[in-house]
Design a protein around this motif. Structure first.
Motif, PDB file in Angstrom:
ATOM      1  N   MET A   1     -29.646   4.868 -49.603  1.00 34.71           N
ATOM      2  CA  MET A   1     -30.751   5.111 -50.491  1.00 34.71           C
ATOM      3  C   MET A   1     -30.544   6.456 -51.174  1.00 34.71           C
ATOM      4  SD  MET A   1     -34.773   4.463 -49.577  1.00 34.71           S
ATOM      5  CE  MET A   1     -34.275   3.870 -48.002  1.00 34.71           C
ATOM      6  N   LYS A   2     -30.757   6.482 -52.476  1.00 35.14           N
ATOM      7  CA  LYS A   2     -30.631   7.725 -53.238  1.00 35.14           C
ATOM      8  C   LYS A   2     -31.730   8.683 -52.779  1.00 35.14           C
ATOM      9  CE  LYS A   2     -29.629  10.509 -56.692  1.00 35.14           C
ATOM     10  NZ  LYS A   2     -28.521  11.380 -56.687  1.00 35.14           N
ATOM     11  N   LEU A   3     -31.333   9.928 -52.523  1.00 29.89           N
ATOM     12  CA  LEU A   3     -32.267  10.928 -52.028  1.00 29.89           C
ATOM     13  C   LEU A   3     -32.117  12.203 -52.844  1.00 29.89           C
ATOM     14  CD1 LEU A   3     -34.306  11.272 -49.649  1.00 29.89           C
ATOM     15  CD2 LEU A   3     -32.451  12.334 -48.393  1.00 29.89           C
ATOM     16  N   TRP A   4     -33.238  12.760 -53.277  1.00 28.17           N
ATOM     17  CA  TRP A   4     -33.266  14.026 -53.996  1.00 28.17           C
ATOM     18  C   TRP A   4     -33.950  15.066 -53.117  1.00 28.17           C
ATOM     19  CZ3 TRP A   4     -34.469   9.485 -56.665  1.00 28.17           C
ATOM     20  CH2 TRP A   4     -33.715   9.206 -57.803  1.00 28.17           C
ATOM     21  N   THR A   5     -33.486  16.316 -53.196  1.00 24.90           N
ATOM     22  CA  THR A   5     -34.157  17.386 -52.446  1.00 24.90           C
ATOM     23  C   THR A   5     -35.449  17.798 -53.143  1.00 24.90           C
ATOM     24  OG1 THR A   5     -32.772  19.019 -53.564  1.00 24.90           O
ATOM     25  CG2 THR A   5     -32.070  18.289 -51.374  1.00 24.90           C
ATOM     26  N   ASN A   6     -35.480  17.706 -54.471  1.00 22.99           N
ATOM     27  CA  ASN A   6     -36.688  17.979 -55.251  1.00 22.99           C
ATOM     28  C   ASN A   6     -37.144  16.683 -55.893  1.00 22.99           C
ATOM     29  OD1 ASN A   6     -36.647  20.858 -54.847  1.00 22.99           O
ATOM     30  ND2 ASN A   6     -34.929  20.913 -56.281  1.00 22.99           N
ATOM     31  N   GLU A   7     -38.406  16.610 -56.247  1.00 25.15           N
ATOM     32  CA  GLU A   7     -38.918  15.402 -56.871  1.00 25.15           C
ATOM     33  C   GLU A   7     -38.119  15.085 -58.131  1.00 25.15           C
ATOM     34  OE1 GLU A   7     -43.130  13.393 -58.323  1.00 25.15           O
ATOM     35  OE2 GLU A   7     -43.126  15.391 -57.431  1.00 25.15           O
ATOM     36  N   PRO A   8     -37.640  13.833 -58.241  1.00 29.99           N
ATOM     37  CA  PRO A   8     -36.834  13.490 -59.420  1.00 29.99           C
ATOM     38  C   PRO A   8     -37.685  13.466 -60.688  1.00 29.99           C
ATOM     39  CG  PRO A   8     -37.314  11.528 -58.143  1.00 29.99           C
ATOM     40  CD  PRO A   8     -37.821  12.698 -57.352  1.00 29.99           C
ATOM     41  N   SER A   9     -37.060  13.771 -61.811  1.00 34.58           N
ATOM     42  CA  SER A   9     -37.734  13.664 -63.093  1.00 34.58           C
ATOM     43  C   SER A   9     -37.921  12.180 -63.415  1.00 34.58           C
ATOM     44  CB  SER A   9     -36.901  14.335 -64.185  1.00 34.58           C
ATOM     45  OG  SER A   9     -35.712  13.588 -64.412  1.00 34.58           O
ATOM     46  N   LYS A  10     -38.764  11.897 -64.383  1.00 37.84           N
ATOM     47  CA  LYS A  10     -38.949  10.517 -64.820  1.00 37.84           C
ATOM     48  C   LYS A  10     -37.626   9.934 -65.301  1.00 37.84           C
ATOM     49  CE  LYS A  10     -43.814  10.836 -66.032  1.00 37.84           C
ATOM     50  NZ  LYS A  10     -44.831  10.749 -67.081  1.00 37.84           N
ATOM     51  N   GLN A  11     -36.841  10.756 -66.010  1.00 37.07           N
ATOM     52  CA  GLN A  11     -35.556  10.278 -66.520  1.00 37.07           C
ATOM     53  C   GLN A  11     -34.599   9.937 -65.375  1.00 37.07           C
ATOM     54  OE1 GLN A  11     -37.086  13.161 -67.531  1.00 37.07           O
ATOM     55  NE2 GLN A  11     -37.789  12.484 -69.544  1.00 37.07           N
ATOM     56  N   GLU A  12     -34.587  10.746 -64.330  1.00 34.36           N
ATOM     57  CA  GLU A  12     -33.719  10.459 -63.175  1.00 34.36           C
ATOM     58  C   GLU A  12     -34.151   9.176 -62.476  1.00 34.36           C
ATOM     59  OE1 GLU A  12     -32.265  14.757 -61.506  1.00 34.36           O
ATOM     60  OE2 GLU A  12     -34.409  14.295 -61.315  1.00 34.36           O
ATOM     61  N   ALA A  13     -35.454   9.009 -62.288  1.00 30.95           N
ATOM     62  CA  ALA A  13     -35.958   7.797 -61.635  1.00 30.95           C
ATOM     63  C   ALA A  13     -35.653   6.565 -62.485  1.00 30.95           C
ATOM     64  CB  ALA A  13     -37.456   7.919 -61.382  1.00 30.95           C
ATOM     65  N   GLU A  14     -35.855   6.661 -63.791  1.00 30.13           N
ATOM     66  CA  GLU A  14     -35.579   5.531 -64.678  1.00 30.13           C
ATOM     67  C   GLU A  14     -34.089   5.192 -64.694  1.00 30.13           C
ATOM     68  OE1 GLU A  14     -37.295   6.062 -68.565  1.00 30.13           O
ATOM     69  OE2 GLU A  14     -39.316   6.294 -67.736  1.00 30.13           O
ATOM     70  N   ALA A  15     -33.243   6.188 -64.654  1.00 31.42           N
ATOM     71  CA  ALA A  15     -31.792   5.942 -64.618  1.00 31.42           C
ATOM     72  C   ALA A  15     -31.419   5.186 -63.343  1.00 31.42           C
ATOM     73  CB  ALA A  15     -31.021   7.254 -64.724  1.00 31.42           C
ATOM     74  N   LEU A  16     -32.032   5.551 -62.226  1.00 31.51           N
ATOM     75  CA  LEU A  16     -31.758   4.873 -60.965  1.00 31.51           C
ATOM     76  C   LEU A  16     -32.248   3.425 -61.012  1.00 31.51           C
ATOM     77  CD1 LEU A  16     -30.647   5.310 -58.051  1.00 31.51           C
ATOM     78  CD2 LEU A  16     -33.032   5.676 -57.378  1.00 31.51           C
ATOM     79  N   ILE A  17     -33.430   3.207 -61.563  1.00 28.27           N
ATOM     80  CA  ILE A  17     -33.966   1.852 -61.676  1.00 28.27           C
ATOM     81  C   ILE A  17     -33.094   1.006 -62.592  1.00 28.27           C
ATOM     82  CG2 ILE A  17     -35.938   0.510 -62.534  1.00 28.27           C
ATOM     83  CD1 ILE A  17     -37.710   2.925 -61.508  1.00 28.27           C
ATOM     84  N   THR A  18     -32.606   1.579 -63.671  1.00 24.16           N
ATOM     85  CA  THR A  18     -31.700   0.867 -64.578  1.00 24.16           C
ATOM     86  C   THR A  18     -30.413   0.479 -63.850  1.00 24.16           C
ATOM     87  OG1 THR A  18     -32.626   1.990 -66.506  1.00 24.16           O
ATOM     88  CG2 THR A  18     -30.412   1.047 -66.745  1.00 24.16           C
ATOM     89  N   GLU A  19     -29.866   1.400 -63.090  1.00 24.61           N
ATOM     90  CA  GLU A  19     -28.650   1.111 -62.318  1.00 24.61           C
ATOM     91  C   GLU A  19     -28.906   0.014 -61.281  1.00 24.61           C
ATOM     92  OE1 GLU A  19     -25.427   3.451 -59.467  1.00 24.61           O
ATOM     93  OE2 GLU A  19     -26.910   4.619 -60.576  1.00 24.61           O
ATOM     94  N   TYR A  20     -30.059   0.049 -60.667  1.00 22.62           N
ATOM     95  CA  TYR A  20     -30.489  -0.959 -59.692  1.00 22.62           C
ATOM     96  C   TYR A  20     -30.478  -2.349 -60.334  1.00 22.62           C
ATOM     97  CZ  TYR A  20     -34.216  -3.210 -56.817  1.00 22.62           C
ATOM     98  OH  TYR A  20     -34.984  -4.036 -56.050  1.00 22.62           O
ATOM     99  N   PHE A  21     -31.056  -2.458 -61.535  1.00 22.32           N
ATOM    100  CA  PHE A  21     -31.085  -3.753 -62.206  1.00 22.32           C
ATOM    101  C   PHE A  21     -29.697  -4.185 -62.664  1.00 22.32           C
ATOM    102  CE2 PHE A  21     -35.644  -3.372 -62.111  1.00 22.32           C
ATOM    103  CZ  PHE A  21     -36.035  -4.690 -61.923  1.00 22.32           C
ATOM    104  N   GLN A  22     -28.823  -3.250 -62.970  1.00 17.31           N
ATOM    105  CA  GLN A  22     -27.439  -3.607 -63.299  1.00 17.31           C
ATOM    106  C   GLN A  22     -26.742  -4.205 -62.076  1.00 17.31           C
ATOM    107  OE1 GLN A  22     -26.160   0.166 -64.883  1.00 17.31           O
ATOM    108  NE2 GLN A  22     -26.766  -0.373 -66.964  1.00 17.31           N
ATOM    109  N   LEU A  23     -27.017  -3.656 -60.904  1.00 24.07           N
ATOM    110  CA  LEU A  23     -26.467  -4.236 -59.678  1.00 24.07           C
ATOM    111  C   LEU A  23     -27.001  -5.648 -59.465  1.00 24.07           C
ATOM    112  CD1 LEU A  23     -26.605  -1.171 -57.241  1.00 24.07           C
ATOM    113  CD2 LEU A  23     -24.549  -2.273 -58.157  1.00 24.07           C
ATOM    114  N   LEU A  24     -28.304  -5.840 -59.692  1.00 26.12           N
ATOM    115  CA  LEU A  24     -28.884  -7.178 -59.564  1.00 26.12           C
ATOM    116  C   LEU A  24     -28.206  -8.150 -60.530  1.00 26.12           C
ATOM    117  CD1 LEU A  24     -32.740  -6.607 -59.193  1.00 26.12           C
ATOM    118  CD2 LEU A  24     -31.092  -7.243 -57.428  1.00 26.12           C
ATOM    119  N   GLN A  25     -28.041  -7.737 -61.784  1.00 22.03           N
ATOM    120  CA  GLN A  25     -27.402  -8.590 -62.785  1.00 22.03           C
ATOM    121  C   GLN A  25     -26.019  -9.039 -62.335  1.00 22.03           C
ATOM    122  OE1 GLN A  25     -27.661  -6.219 -66.495  1.00 22.03           O
ATOM    123  NE2 GLN A  25     -28.008  -8.232 -67.384  1.00 22.03           N
ATOM    124  N   ASN A  26     -25.336  -8.185 -61.619  1.00 20.18           N
ATOM    125  CA  ASN A  26     -23.982  -8.497 -61.158  1.00 20.18           C
ATOM    126  C   ASN A  26     -23.970  -9.163 -59.790  1.00 20.18           C
ATOM    127  OD1 ASN A  26     -22.336  -7.572 -63.385  1.00 20.18           O
ATOM    128  ND2 ASN A  26     -23.172  -5.562 -62.913  1.00 20.18           N
TER     129      ASN A  26
END
Length: 131
Positions: A1-26
């Motif tokens: 599981m991706k872990l950040w020491t500080n709260e991730p920005s919205k852009q960081e969270a969205e990038a992770l969710i996008t990558e997650y859906f790319q894994l699902l697509q594959n």
């Protein structure tokens, strides 16, 4: 599981969710589930419901039951699942990613949240649901 020491920005969270859906697509279900854990122990149930409410609208499989596992044994149907690039934030800690199936909005969203843990911050899948 991706872990950040500080709260991730919205852009960081969205990038992770996008990558997650790319894994699902594959068809990389285990990798996606390992990347973003779920609030509930319903991972395969959640994938089956997405299959029922997306793939079954367009195709007639030999076995549409959960137990038949056609939805799990042939993951090519996931190639048609994407999300809108723009995500909707709710209270700065919940985000919705709108599903697109075969190029059309499906009315489904993936709901995710930013969670604080003892070790830092993570993004968690709350549920896949009709919006």
């Amino acid at each position: 599981m991706k872990l950040w020491t500080n709260e991730p920005s919205k852009q960081e969270a969205e990038a992770l969710i996008t990558e997650y859906f790319q894994l699902l697509q594959n068809g990389k279900l285990n990798e996606a589930n390992d990347m973003i854990g779920g609030a509930y122990d319903d991972w395969l149930d959640a994938i089956f419901v997405v299959w029922e409410d997306h793939y079954l609208i367009h195709e007639i499989p030999k076995d549409s039951s959960f137990e038949g596992k056609e939805w799990l044994n042939d993951l090519t149907w996931l190639k048609d699942l994407t999300i809108k690039p723009e995500m909707e934030w709710i209270n700065d800690s919940y985000v919705w990613a709108d599903f697109i199936y075969r190029g059309e909005p499906s009315g489904y969203v993936g709901e995710f949240s930013i969670q604080k843990t003892d070790d830092g911050y993570t993004v968690r899948r709350e549920m896949f649901k009709m919006a």
